[in-house]
Design a protein around this motif. Structure first.
Motif, PDB file in Angstrom:
ATOM      1  N   GLY A  12     -26.055 -21.886-113.900  1.00  0.00           N
ATOM      2  CA  GLY A  12     -26.264 -20.487-114.268  1.00  0.00           C
ATOM      3  C   GLY A  12     -25.092 -19.912-115.037  1.00  0.00           C
ATOM      4  O   GLY A  12     -25.275 -19.175-116.019  1.00  0.00           O
ATOM      5  N   ALA A  13     -23.858 -20.240-114.608  1.00  0.00           N
ATOM      6  CA  ALA A  13     -22.672 -19.725-115.294  1.00  0.00           C
ATOM      7  C   ALA A  13     -22.572 -20.283-116.711  1.00  0.00           C
ATOM      8  O   ALA A  13     -22.215 -19.563-117.658  1.00  0.00           O
ATOM      9  CB  ALA A  13     -21.417 -20.078-114.501  1.00  0.00           C
ATOM     10  N   LEU A 100     -31.534 -21.366-118.593  1.00  0.00           N
ATOM     11  CA  LEU A 100     -30.558 -22.006-117.701  1.00  0.00           C
ATOM     12  C   LEU A 100     -30.029 -21.011-116.666  1.00  0.00           C
ATOM     13  O   LEU A 100     -29.770 -21.378-115.512  1.00  0.00           O
ATOM     14  CB  LEU A 100     -29.404 -22.580-118.524  1.00  0.00           C
ATOM     15  CG  LEU A 100     -28.507 -23.625-117.846  1.00  0.00           C
ATOM     16  CD1 LEU A 100     -29.341 -24.805-117.374  1.00  0.00           C
ATOM     17  CD2 LEU A 100     -27.426 -24.091-118.817  1.00  0.00           C
ATOM     18  N   VAL A 101     -29.880 -19.753-117.071  1.00  0.00           N
ATOM     19  CA  VAL A 101     -29.494 -18.713-116.119  1.00  0.00           C
ATOM     20  C   VAL A 101     -30.569 -18.567-115.041  1.00  0.00           C
ATOM     21  O   VAL A 101     -30.275 -18.470-113.842  1.00  0.00           O
ATOM     22  CB  VAL A 101     -29.260 -17.366-116.832  1.00  0.00           C
ATOM     23  CG1 VAL A 101     -29.057 -16.250-115.808  1.00  0.00           C
ATOM     24  CG2 VAL A 101     -28.051 -17.458-117.755  1.00  0.00           C
ATOM     25  N   ALA A 124     -36.008 -24.141-108.757  1.00  0.00           N
ATOM     26  CA  ALA A 124     -35.090 -23.871-109.868  1.00  0.00           C
ATOM     27  C   ALA A 124     -35.778 -24.139-111.213  1.00  0.00           C
ATOM     28  O   ALA A 124     -35.617 -23.380-112.171  1.00  0.00           O
ATOM     29  CB  ALA A 124     -33.838 -24.732-109.736  1.00  0.00           C
ATOM     30  N   ALA A 125     -36.557 -25.209-111.273  1.00  0.00           N
ATOM     31  CA  ALA A 125     -37.278 -25.520-112.506  1.00  0.00           C
ATOM     32  C   ALA A 125     -38.291 -24.425-112.840  1.00  0.00           C
ATOM     33  O   ALA A 125     -38.461 -24.047-114.004  1.00  0.00           O
ATOM     34  CB  ALA A 125     -37.981 -26.865-112.376  1.00  0.00           C
ATOM     35  N   ALA A 126     -38.951 -23.907-111.786  1.00  0.00           N
ATOM     36  CA  ALA A 126     -39.891 -22.803-112.001  1.00  0.00           C
ATOM     37  C   ALA A 126     -39.160 -21.571-112.514  1.00  0.00           C
ATOM     38  O   ALA A 126     -39.665 -20.841-113.380  1.00  0.00           O
ATOM     39  CB  ALA A 126     -40.632 -22.489-110.704  1.00  0.00           C
ATOM     40  N   GLY A 127     -37.966 -21.323-111.988  1.00  0.00           N
ATOM     41  CA  GLY A 127     -37.150 -20.209-112.470  1.00  0.00           C
ATOM     42  C   GLY A 127     -36.755 -20.393-113.922  1.00  0.00           C
ATOM     43  O   GLY A 127     -36.726 -19.430-114.700  1.00  0.00           O
ATOM     44  N   PHE A 128     -36.463 -21.625-114.305  1.00  0.00           N
ATOM     45  CA  PHE A 128     -36.134 -21.948-115.693  1.00  0.00           C
ATOM     46  C   PHE A 128     -37.268 -21.531-116.619  1.00  0.00           C
ATOM     47  O   PHE A 128     -37.055 -20.854-117.633  1.00  0.00           O
ATOM     48  CB  PHE A 128     -35.873 -23.456-115.798  1.00  0.00           C
ATOM     49  CG  PHE A 128     -35.533 -23.931-117.185  1.00  0.00           C
ATOM     50  CD1 PHE A 128     -34.215 -24.059-117.587  1.00  0.00           C
ATOM     51  CD2 PHE A 128     -36.532 -24.286-118.081  1.00  0.00           C
ATOM     52  CE1 PHE A 128     -33.899 -24.517-118.866  1.00  0.00           C
ATOM     53  CE2 PHE A 128     -36.237 -24.734-119.361  1.00  0.00           C
ATOM     54  CZ  PHE A 128     -34.910 -24.849-119.747  1.00  0.00           C
ATOM     55  N   LEU A 129     -38.493 -21.908-116.264  1.00  0.00           N
ATOM     56  CA  LEU A 129     -39.652 -21.612-117.098  1.00  0.00           C
ATOM     57  C   LEU A 129     -40.002 -20.119-117.082  1.00  0.00           C
ATOM     58  O   LEU A 129     -40.301 -19.532-118.125  1.00  0.00           O
ATOM     59  CB  LEU A 129     -40.852 -22.436-116.627  1.00  0.00           C
ATOM     60  CG  LEU A 129     -40.721 -23.957-116.785  1.00  0.00           C
ATOM     61  CD1 LEU A 129     -41.910 -24.658-116.142  1.00  0.00           C
ATOM     62  CD2 LEU A 129     -40.597 -24.343-118.253  1.00  0.00           C
TER      63      LEU A 129
END
Length: 223
Positions: A12-13, A100-101, A124-129
């Motif tokens: 994220g950073a 990526l964030v 996390a992958a779902a958050g990416f999309l």
């Protein structure tokens, strides 16, 4: 070996830093080219009112030699071969950094909440999309459209006639005032296409654009 939370924070950073750098460099629209261009063909017939609204009708910039005349795409204000603003896509730096964030944030929240790593990574992958798609629809595309419209509007100045309101110095700058297609009065920093000095009050035709102003040609009927 770093745990999942550390990896998510790092991801994220990294995405945030890349995004911040992209913003600072002014790359949101995806256009890396200069506003100026060189085109070979003269433009279509353009109604070019002067500063008093009574300028001549011209076929491309009046009095401009063919080899330096700016070309036009008849269906678009932006000349053919100019740097157009591309809509953001999934493989652009901006999209990847924003996504990526989202990846890091979603993964960290899931991991911090006690979700097993085997499930935290798919979250996390779902958050990416999800974050990437949302940013693309509600932030990046509107910004790209706004920048494209601004550039398109400026290209509408090419071929307009105006008057020098501050002497243009040889190989230097001056000031020109003209009306845009909507009739609005525009004042811009101007340079001569031939590098010549042009005195105040001279009629000129805009032949090209620069980031900091316009390029003009001294109209033949002023000689």
């Amino acid at each position: 070996m770093p745990d999942s939370q550390t990896l998510f924070i790092a991801a994220g950073a990294t995405g945030f830093l890349i995004l911040l750098l992209s913003v600072l460099l002014g790359e949101f629209g995806g256009g890396d080219g200069e506003l100026g261009h060189e085109a070979a063909a003269p433009g279509p017939e353009i109604d070019g009112p002067g500063i008093d609204g009574a300028g001549p009708e011209i076929d491309g910039p009046a009095g401009v030699p063919g080899e330096i005349a700016s070309g036009f795409d008849a269906g678009n204000d932006i000349p053919e071969g100019s740097a157009e603003i591309d809509a953001p896509h999934w493989f652009s730096i901006r999209m990847l950094s924003v996504s990526l964030v989202g990846f890091g944030a979603a993964g960290f929240i899931a991991s911090y909440s006690g979700v097993y790593p085997i499930f935290a990574w798919p979250i996390a992958a779902a958050g990416f999309l999800a974050v990437g798609a949302g940013a693309n629809r509600w932030i990046l595309k509107p910004l790209a459209r706004q920048q494209y419209n601004s550039l398109s509007s400026r290209w509408g100045w090419v071929g307009r006639t105006g008057v020098v309101t501050l002497d243009i110095l040889p190989h230097g700058t001056g000031q020109v005032t003209f009306h845009d297609r909507a009739g609005g009065r525009i004042t811009q920093t101007a340079t001569s296409d031939l590098g010549e000095g042009i005195p105040k009050g001279s009629p000129v035709t805009i032949t090209d654009l620069k980031k900091d102003g316009v390029v003009v040609h001294r109209s033949s009927f002023s000689d």
